[in-house]
Write a protein that holds these residues in place. Structure first.
Motif, mmCIF file in Angstrom:
data_model
loop_
_atom_site.group_PDB
_atom_site.id
_atom_site.type_symbol
_atom_site.label_atom_id
_atom_site.label_comp_id
_atom_site.label_asym_id
_atom_site.label_seq_id
_atom_site.Cartn_x
_atom_site.Cartn_y
_atom_site.Cartn_z
ATOM 1 N N LEU A 330 1.080 -1.286 0.027
ATOM 2 C CA LEU A 330 0.115 -0.199 0.424
ATOM 3 C C LEU A 330 0.572 1.294 0.035
ATOM 4 O O LEU A 330 0.601 2.326 -0.791
ATOM 5 N N VAL A 331 2.318 0.900 0.877
ATOM 6 C CA VAL A 331 2.782 2.380 0.769
ATOM 7 C C VAL A 331 3.621 2.694 -0.671
ATOM 8 O O VAL A 331 3.442 4.141 -1.020
ATOM 9 N N CYS A 332 4.109 1.117 -0.906
ATOM 10 C CA CYS A 332 4.245 1.423 -2.544
ATOM 11 C C CYS A 332 4.065 2.233 -3.398
ATOM 12 O O CYS A 332 3.704 3.061 -4.836
ATOM 13 N N LEU A 333 2.023 1.884 -3.660
ATOM 14 C CA LEU A 333 0.894 1.782 -4.023
ATOM 15 C C LEU A 333 1.304 3.102 -4.016
ATOM 16 O O LEU A 333 0.831 4.241 -5.175
ATOM 17 N N ILE A 334 1.377 4.208 -3.125
ATOM 18 C CA ILE A 334 0.483 5.504 -2.810
ATOM 19 C C ILE A 334 1.655 5.724 -3.445
ATOM 20 O O ILE A 334 1.969 7.463 -4.054
ATOM 21 N N SER A 335 2.791 5.706 -2.891
ATOM 22 C CA SER A 335 4.565 6.284 -2.947
ATOM 23 C C SER A 335 4.277 6.944 -4.999
ATOM 24 O O SER A 335 4.749 7.337 -5.597
ATOM 25 N N PHE A 336 4.061 5.451 -5.367
ATOM 26 C CA PHE A 336 4.253 5.209 -7.018
ATOM 27 C C PHE A 336 3.132 5.849 -7.691
ATOM 28 O O PHE A 336 3.555 7.307 -8.243
ATOM 29 N N LEU A 337 1.587 6.326 -6.914
ATOM 30 C CA LEU A 337 0.857 7.450 -7.584
ATOM 31 C C LEU A 337 1.639 8.659 -7.393
ATOM 32 O O LEU A 337 1.011 9.741 -8.700
ATOM 33 N N ILE A 338 1.927 8.996 -6.204
ATOM 34 C CA ILE A 338 2.772 10.286 -6.264
ATOM 35 C C ILE A 338 3.273 10.796 -7.235
ATOM 36 O O ILE A 338 3.924 11.559 -7.341
ATOM 37 N N SER A 339 4.389 9.963 -7.226
ATOM 38 C CA SER A 339 5.404 10.116 -8.240
ATOM 39 C C SER A 339 5.368 10.237 -9.479
ATOM 40 O O SER A 339 6.454 10.390 -10.198
ATOM 41 N N LEU A 340 3.908 10.178 -9.859
ATOM 42 C CA LEU A 340 3.555 9.838 -11.555
ATOM 43 C C LEU A 340 3.349 11.277 -12.056
ATOM 44 O O LEU A 340 4.065 11.720 -13.346
ATOM 45 N N ILE A 341 4.102 12.304 -11.174
ATOM 46 C CA ILE A 341 4.073 13.828 -11.380
ATOM 47 C C ILE A 341 5.180 14.166 -11.991
ATOM 48 O O ILE A 341 4.887 15.174 -13.218
ATOM 49 N N PHE A 342 6.735 12.952 -12.120
ATOM 50 C CA PHE A 342 7.375 12.495 -12.418
ATOM 51 C C PHE A 342 7.678 12.600 -13.886
ATOM 52 O O PHE A 342 8.411 13.053 -14.623
ATOM 53 N N THR A 343 6.982 12.062 -14.085
ATOM 54 C CA THR A 343 6.341 11.315 -15.758
ATOM 55 C C THR A 343 5.121 11.987 -16.487
ATOM 56 O O THR A 343 5.465 11.853 -17.738
ATOM 57 N N LEU A 344 5.402 13.371 -16.040
ATOM 58 C CA LEU A 344 4.465 14.376 -16.561
ATOM 59 C C LEU A 344 5.598 14.935 -17.844
ATOM 60 O O LEU A 344 6.845 14.781 -18.232
ATOM 61 N N GLY A 345 5.551 16.049 -18.955
ATOM 62 C CA GLY A 345 5.888 16.668 -19.891
ATOM 63 C C GLY A 345 6.635 17.370 -18.718
ATOM 64 O O GLY A 345 7.583 18.136 -19.279
ATOM 65 N N SER A 346 6.558 17.530 -18.002
ATOM 66 C CA SER A 346 6.526 18.696 -17.220
ATOM 67 C C SER A 346 7.340 18.592 -15.393
ATOM 68 O O SER A 346 7.809 19.055 -14.774
ATOM 69 N N GLY A 347 7.342 16.856 -16.088
ATOM 70 C CA GLY A 347 7.629 15.913 -14.417
ATOM 71 C C GLY A 347 9.685 16.636 -14.147
ATOM 72 O O GLY A 347 9.518 16.433 -13.026
ATOM 73 N N ASN A 348 10.120 16.785 -14.974
ATOM 74 C CA ASN A 348 11.412 17.367 -14.978
ATOM 75 C C ASN A 348 11.501 18.427 -14.016
ATOM 76 O O ASN A 348 12.457 18.416 -13.417
ATOM 77 N N TYR A 349 10.805 19.569 -14.692
ATOM 78 C CA TYR A 349 10.963 20.680 -13.981
ATOM 79 C C TYR A 349 10.109 20.423 -11.364
ATOM 80 O O TYR A 349 11.520 20.794 -11.136
ATOM 81 N N TRP A 350 9.260 19.441 -11.569
ATOM 82 C CA TRP A 350 9.124 19.522 -11.053
ATOM 83 C C TRP A 350 9.952 18.814 -9.388
ATOM 84 O O TRP A 350 10.331 18.802 -8.542
ATOM 85 N N LEU A 351 11.475 17.976 -11.108
ATOM 86 C CA LEU A 351 12.180 17.157 -10.099
ATOM 87 C C LEU A 351 12.626 18.278 -9.461
ATOM 88 O O LEU A 351 14.175 17.496 -8.335
ATOM 89 N N GLU A 352 13.670 18.784 -10.085
ATOM 90 C CA GLU A 352 14.538 20.136 -9.798
ATOM 91 C C GLU A 352 13.853 20.994 -8.659
ATOM 92 O O GLU A 352 14.578 20.946 -7.740
ATOM 93 N N ILE A 353 11.774 20.587 -8.453
ATOM 94 C CA ILE A 353 11.997 21.514 -6.933
ATOM 95 C C ILE A 353 11.808 21.097 -5.659
ATOM 96 O O ILE A 353 12.718 21.171 -5.212
ATOM 97 N N PHE A 354 11.564 19.536 -5.984
ATOM 98 C CA PHE A 354 11.484 18.704 -5.174
ATOM 99 C C PHE A 354 13.804 18.000 -4.699
ATOM 100 O O PHE A 354 13.408 18.306 -3.476
ATOM 101 N N ASN A 355 14.492 18.515 -5.281
ATOM 102 C CA ASN A 355 15.881 17.855 -5.288
ATOM 103 C C ASN A 355 15.772 19.543 -5.219
ATOM 104 O O ASN A 355 16.896 19.315 -3.810
ATOM 105 N N SER A 356 16.020 20.671 -4.915
ATOM 106 C CA SER A 356 16.521 21.875 -4.906
ATOM 107 C C SER A 356 16.136 22.826 -3.602
ATOM 108 O O SER A 356 16.548 22.472 -2.501
#
Length: 503
Positions: A330-356
């Protein structure tokens, strides 16, 4: 981990490497214009792998290949966690030792490449101007937090499986030394290869200028070489300066090429892949490198996920009827669903936000309050007695000084300096826009107000529980102290040991 799968898979399938040359356009009349204007490596990463949008406000659709790779990565993580610490312990033997093996292979090969010495000189030569920037120290703190799992909770969780009389002081020294040695060992391999890449680009730049000079002045093909280029250019500037000026020769400077290194995804998927592409046997090196990245990603997720699961079980927040395997899924599934934002066309920009932002500043605050909570609230004396109970000796003056002053002071100074520097400018990101007039340069774009609000919210969420829980514990202890009668007894405030005395 998501970006590793498609790149590694295509590395095994295609020879030459898929990012070594530009793709043909839709009409099959030439090469893709975006690829030609940038580089084949940049095009493969930004367009074929990420399919990135030109702006963070343009979300784009989910990239199905990224979704499949993300799901596969989480399935692998779940399989390693399915039996808890038993399966993790076995998986760690592979995920920890394999990167060392690959780094050693890379190091032996890298040191034989031309330009390796330039990369090592660049690594060990300090840049005092850069060291004055607070962002550099925040990045350094973030790096050490990631590598040591400081403020993540993973290190504390894994250490809780040790026996009670474990020599924690020895483990602390060993882990710290091994971590620093590993960072140095890895940096030697990486910068040797980056030196090779810079040297290759420098020579390519010179050869382009040499070809232009040779054609313009009808000089023999072998007369101007890389070694005597400067002497020839000086001579031609002195005798035919107008003709030389009309050529618009490129400025070839080795230091400039060395400065063009990157960090994060840029280092792994652009700079390093371009360097690997130029190495003999590039297909083998590519597979080794990306499998190593996947292995490092797995070992990182082990600590992160265990740092989430273990406290939930310890606090009895998981229903008794739910099997551990189901709750982990269940925890892995929730984490997967949240991280779908990084697979969008703008996902790399959101990844930089989380990283920075999300993956840096909150850890400074958490680590600061961890030190304050243990040393100043729980008490240095009691903490020293706990260590004496475990190891048979009390911490020496070095540890005490670090805990009392050096560590909290350094964390506080870095945090304040970062806040001051960031408050003087609006946060921005680098956008990849093929329609930009200076393309292939990235567009320096300020974050929209709604994105900035999300950044503030995401940065605050991890640290909000600290004052809330502290306030709750204080109210709890205060109310129990007022309501408790009788002889001295321990209260139920388990965050801080509080004793009441019958008055």
């Amino acid at each position: 981990m998501c970006g590793v799968f498609p790149i590694c898979a295509r590395s095994m399938e295609e020879d030459p490497l898929p990012w070594s040359q530009c793709a043909v356009n839709e009409n099959h009349t030439g090469y893709n214009q975006e690829c030609v204007e940038s580089t084949s490596v940049n095009y493969f990463w930004y367009r074929e792998t990420l399919n990135i949008t030109p702006d963070i406000e343009i979300s784009g659709s989910l990239q199905w290949w990224m979704v499949i790779c993300l799901a596969t990565a989480w399935c692998v993580v779940y399989i390693c966690f399915i039996r808890g610490i038993e399966t993790i312990g076995k998986a760690v033997y592979v995920t920890v030792t394999f990167p060392y093996l690959v780094l050693t292979i890379f190091l032996v090969n890298a040191l034989t490449l031309p330009g390796a010495a330039d990369g090592l000189a660049y690594l060990f030569t300090p840049n005092w101007e850069t060291l004055q920037k607070p962002q550099v120290w925040l990045d350094a703190a973030t790096q050490i937090f990631f590598s040591l799992s400081v403020a993540f909770g993973g290190l504390i969780v894994f250490s809780s499986y040790n026996p009670q009389d474990n020599n924690c002081e020895k483990d602390t020294v060993v882990v710290g030394l091994v971590n620093s040695a590993t960072s140095l060992y890895a940096s030697i391999s990486v910068f040797s290869i980056l030196g090779f890449k810079a040297n290759s680009n420098y020579i390519t730049c010179l050869e382009g200028n040499i070809l232009a000079l040779t054609n313009r002045f009808d000089i023999g093909d072998q007369n101007i070489t890389v070694e005597n280029y400067d002497a020839w250019l000086e001579y031609l500037n002195r005798t035919n300066s107008d003709k030389v000026a009309s050529l618009t020769l490129k400025e070839c400077n080795l230091q400039t090429f060395l400065d063009q290194s990157a960090s994060g995804t840029g280092l792994a998927f652009i700079v390093f892949t371009e360097a690997v592409m130029k190495m003999p046997g590039s297909q083998v090196w590519s597979i080794l490198f990306f499998v190593m990245l996947f292995s490092l990603g797995l070992s990182t997720m082990f600590g992160n996920l265990e740092g989430v699961l273990n406290p939930l079980y310890e606090l009895n927040l998981v229903p008794k009827w739910m099997p551990k395997e189901l709750f982990t899924a269940l925890v892995c599934l929730i984490s997967f669903l949240i991280s779908l934002i990084f697979t969008l066309g703008s996902g790399n920009y959101w990844l930089e936000i989380f990283n920075s932002y999300v993956g840096s500043v909150p850890f400074l605050i958490i680590a600061f309050f961890e030190v304050i909570g243990v040393i100043y609230l729980y008490g240095l004396t009691r903490f020293s007695e706990d260590i004496h109970f475990m190891t048979g000796r009390r911490p020496n003056i070095f540890w005490r000084v670090c805990w009392l002053a050096i560590s909290p002071l350094m964390l506080l100074v870095v945090f304040i300096a970062y806040v001051v520097s960031q408050s003087q400018k609006h946060p921005y990101y680098l956008a990849w826009n093929p329609n930009y007039e200076k393309f292939p340069e990235t567009v320096v774009t300020p974050y929209p107000d709604w994105v900035f609000a999300i950044i503030v919210l995401l940065s605050a969420l991890p640290v909000v529980p600290i004052p809330l829980v502290a306030l709750y514990r204080l109210i709890c202890c205060w109310s129990q102290r007022r309501s408790t009668d009788g002889p001295r007894r321990r209260t139920k405030c388990d965050a801080i040991e509080v004793y009441t005395v019958d008055t």
